[in-house]
Motif scaffolding. Structure first.
Motif, PDB file in Angstrom:
ATOM      1  N   LEU A 103       0.824  -1.201   0.000  1.00 46.36           N
ATOM      2  CA  LEU A 103       0.000   0.000   0.000  1.00 46.36           C
ATOM      3  C   LEU A 103       0.865   1.262   0.000  1.00 46.36           C
ATOM      4  N   ASP A 104       1.938   1.232   0.765  1.00 47.07           N
ATOM      5  CA  ASP A 104       2.808   2.407   0.825  1.00 47.07           C
ATOM      6  C   ASP A 104       4.072   2.060   1.605  1.00 47.07           C
ATOM      7  N   VAL A 105       5.111   2.864   1.395  1.00 45.41           N
ATOM      8  CA  VAL A 105       6.316   2.832   2.223  1.00 45.41           C
ATOM      9  C   VAL A 105       6.529   4.260   2.693  1.00 45.41           C
ATOM     10  N   VAL A 106       6.440   4.479   3.993  1.00 41.80           N
ATOM     11  CA  VAL A 106       6.497   5.843   4.522  1.00 41.80           C
ATOM     12  C   VAL A 106       7.692   6.005   5.457  1.00 41.80           C
ATOM     13  N   LYS A 107       8.296   7.180   5.401  1.00 43.21           N
ATOM     14  CA  LYS A 107       9.381   7.510   6.316  1.00 43.21           C
ATOM     15  C   LYS A 107       8.765   8.005   7.613  1.00 43.21           C
ATOM     16  N   VAL A 108       9.118   7.366   8.726  1.00 47.78           N
ATOM     17  CA  VAL A 108       8.509   7.738  10.001  1.00 47.78           C
ATOM     18  C   VAL A 108       9.518   8.283  11.000  1.00 47.78           C
ATOM     19  N   GLY A 109      10.779   8.356  10.609  1.00 46.58           N
ATOM     20  CA  GLY A 109      11.775   8.914  11.518  1.00 46.58           C
ATOM     21  C   GLY A 109      13.108   9.088  10.831  1.00 46.58           C
ATOM     22  N   GLU A 110      13.873  10.062  11.279  1.00 48.88           N
ATOM     23  CA  GLU A 110      15.199  10.301  10.732  1.00 48.88           C
ATOM     24  C   GLU A 110      16.039  10.973  11.799  1.00 48.88           C
ATOM     25  N   GLY A 111      17.303  10.584  11.859  1.00 49.13           N
ATOM     26  CA  GLY A 111      18.159  11.158  12.882  1.00 49.13           C
ATOM     27  C   GLY A 111      19.582  11.314  12.415  1.00 49.13           C
ATOM     28  N   SER A 112      20.520  11.262  13.360  1.00 48.63           N
ATOM     29  CA  SER A 112      21.935  11.369  13.043  1.00 48.63           C
ATOM     30  C   SER A 112      22.424  10.020  12.542  1.00 48.63           C
ATOM     31  N   VAL A 113      23.725   9.887  12.359  1.00 52.53           N
ATOM     32  CA  VAL A 113      24.251   8.628  11.843  1.00 52.53           C
ATOM     33  C   VAL A 113      24.094   7.487  12.840  1.00 52.53           C
ATOM     34  N   ASN A 114      23.813   7.763  14.085  1.00 53.27           N
ATOM     35  CA  ASN A 114      23.697   6.672  15.052  1.00 53.27           C
ATOM     36  C   ASN A 114      22.500   6.826  15.993  1.00 53.27           C
ATOM     37  N   ARG A 115      21.558   7.691  15.632  1.00 55.35           N
ATOM     38  CA  ARG A 115      20.412   7.904  16.526  1.00 55.35           C
ATOM     39  C   ARG A 115      19.203   8.351  15.708  1.00 55.35           C
ATOM     40  N   VAL A 116      18.047   7.871  16.093  1.00 63.85           N
ATOM     41  CA  VAL A 116      16.824   8.308  15.425  1.00 63.85           C
ATOM     42  C   VAL A 116      15.709   8.361  16.457  1.00 63.85           C
ATOM     43  N   ARG A 117      14.859   9.348  16.319  1.00 63.00           N
ATOM     44  CA  ARG A 117      13.718   9.462  17.226  1.00 63.00           C
ATOM     45  C   ARG A 117      12.484   8.933  16.513  1.00 63.00           C
ATOM     46  N   LEU A 118      11.840   7.978  17.141  1.00 66.86           N
ATOM     47  CA  LEU A 118      10.667   7.357  16.551  1.00 66.86           C
ATOM     48  C   LEU A 118       9.441   7.667  17.406  1.00 66.86           C
ATOM     49  N   GLU A 119       8.450   8.334  16.824  1.00 68.76           N
ATOM     50  CA  GLU A 119       7.236   8.686  17.544  1.00 68.76           C
ATOM     51  C   GLU A 119       6.196   7.605  17.317  1.00 68.76           C
ATOM     52  N   THR A 120       5.843   6.880  18.379  1.00 69.70           N
ATOM     53  CA  THR A 120       4.906   5.763  18.237  1.00 69.70           C
ATOM     54  C   THR A 120       3.509   6.244  17.833  1.00 69.70           C
ATOM     55  N   ARG A 121       3.135   7.432  18.259  1.00 67.61           N
ATOM     56  CA  ARG A 121       1.815   7.952  17.873  1.00 67.61           C
ATOM     57  C   ARG A 121       1.722   8.120  16.362  1.00 67.61           C
ATOM     58  N   LYS A 122       2.776   8.683  15.779  1.00 68.67           N
ATOM     59  CA  LYS A 122       2.822   8.864  14.330  1.00 68.67           C
ATOM     60  C   LYS A 122       2.798   7.511  13.625  1.00 68.67           C
ATOM     61  N   LEU A 123       3.517   6.548  14.186  1.00 67.79           N
ATOM     62  CA  LEU A 123       3.560   5.201  13.626  1.00 67.79           C
ATOM     63  C   LEU A 123       2.172   4.578  13.597  1.00 67.79           C
ATOM     64  N   VAL A 124       1.453   4.698  14.697  1.00 69.55           N
ATOM     65  CA  VAL A 124       0.115   4.120  14.786  1.00 69.55           C
ATOM     66  C   VAL A 124      -0.832   4.774  13.784  1.00 69.55           C
ATOM     67  N   GLU A 125      -0.705   6.065  13.584  1.00 62.29           N
ATOM     68  CA  GLU A 125      -1.563   6.762  12.622  1.00 62.29           C
ATOM     69  C   GLU A 125      -1.415   6.167  11.231  1.00 62.29           C
ATOM     70  N   TYR A 126      -0.194   5.857  10.830  1.00 59.72           N
ATOM     71  CA  TYR A 126       0.016   5.219   9.527  1.00 59.72           C
ATOM     72  C   TYR A 126      -0.586   3.814   9.497  1.00 59.72           C
ATOM     73  N   CYS A 127      -0.442   3.099  10.597  1.00 62.86           N
ATOM     74  CA  CYS A 127      -0.945   1.721  10.652  1.00 62.86           C
ATOM     75  C   CYS A 127      -2.468   1.650  10.598  1.00 62.86           C
TER      76      CYS A 127
END
Length: 242
Positions: free
Chosen positions: A141-165
């Motif tokens: 259905l889709d491939v969405v970017k849900v987080g982006e960070g530095s070369v060794n760290r990324v912040r992932l927001e679970t609320r945003k993730l659930v909205e896509y799901c």
């Protein structure tokens, strides 16, 4: 028709370099010559050879140049925001072209999903999280970017993730993140995040097929290695066996 290089102090050199590329492609070109040629199209009235050399010296390689931020690129003498935009555009178009040629088949196996995601991470130099959304027939259905960070760290927001799901027709998902350093060994944070997401998605009745760690052309499944998570292959056993 007037020669576009007429009166240009470097016109003859530019034409020779362009003609060489049209005859031979980039075979035999040094890295700085490749950049020099590309920069012709952003810097029409200046010798781009020293700028190309400066870019390679500052960032170490072509991939280093193309992955640098706009601010970093603009710190190099002769590189304007206009020029930096061109340098950022090249890898983005390349990644888009890879995704454009993706097959339309059902993504019903770990290998198919892994090969799909390797394309999405080609040339990506910061840790990035993608979410693959599938219907109940394993159709993409889709491939969405849900987080982006530095070369060794990324912040992932679970609320945003659930909205896509919770989008219409989404039945199954695969989470993925990359290790830009090329290591396919998961960190403690990778495992902890997998457990957290598994529990969140179970609460909203979305099947969490897998969390893949992508490193170069390799991909490593993490979900089955996560202790304390209710996980069984059940009806999805074929996903791992194909």
């Amino acid at each position: 028709m007037a020669n576009s290089n007429a009166g240009h102090p470097h016109g003859g050199h530019r034409k020779r370099l362009k003609d060489r590329f049209l005859r031979e492609g980039l075979a035999g070109f040094e890295k700085h010559n490749m950049l020099e040629l590309l920069l012709f199209y952003a810097i029409p009235q200046r010798d781009t050879n020293p700028i190309a050399h400066a870019l390679i010296k500052r960032f170490g390689s072509l991939s280093g140049v193309f992955s640098a931020s706009v601010d970093e690129l603009c710190q190099v003498d002769g590189v304007s925001e206009h020029t930096a935009a061109l340098l950022k555009l090249v890898p983005e178009i390349y990644r888009a072209s890879l995704r454009e040629t993706l097959p339309t088949e059902r993504y019903d196996s770990l290998n198919k999903i892994g090969e799909l995601l390797v394309r999405y991470y080609t040339g990506v130099t910061v840790e990035t999280v993608y979410l693959v959304l599938l219907d109940n027939s394993y159709r993409l259905l889709d491939v969405v970017k849900v987080g982006e960070g530095s070369v060794n760290r990324v912040r992932l927001e679970t609320r945003k993730l659930v909205e896509y799901c919770l989008r219409p027709n989404v039945s199954m998902v695969v989470l993925a993140h990359n290790h830009p350093n090329g290591s396919a060994t998961p960190s403690a944070d990778d495992i902890a995040t997998t457990a957290e997401i598994a529990n969140v998605l179970r609460s909203v009745n979305v099947e969490f097929l897998e969390h893949l760690l992508v490193a170069g052309n390799r991909y490593e499944p993490l979900l089955s290695k996560t202790e304390g998570v209710f996980w069984q292959r059940g009806k999805t056993s074929a996903f791992y066996e194909k």
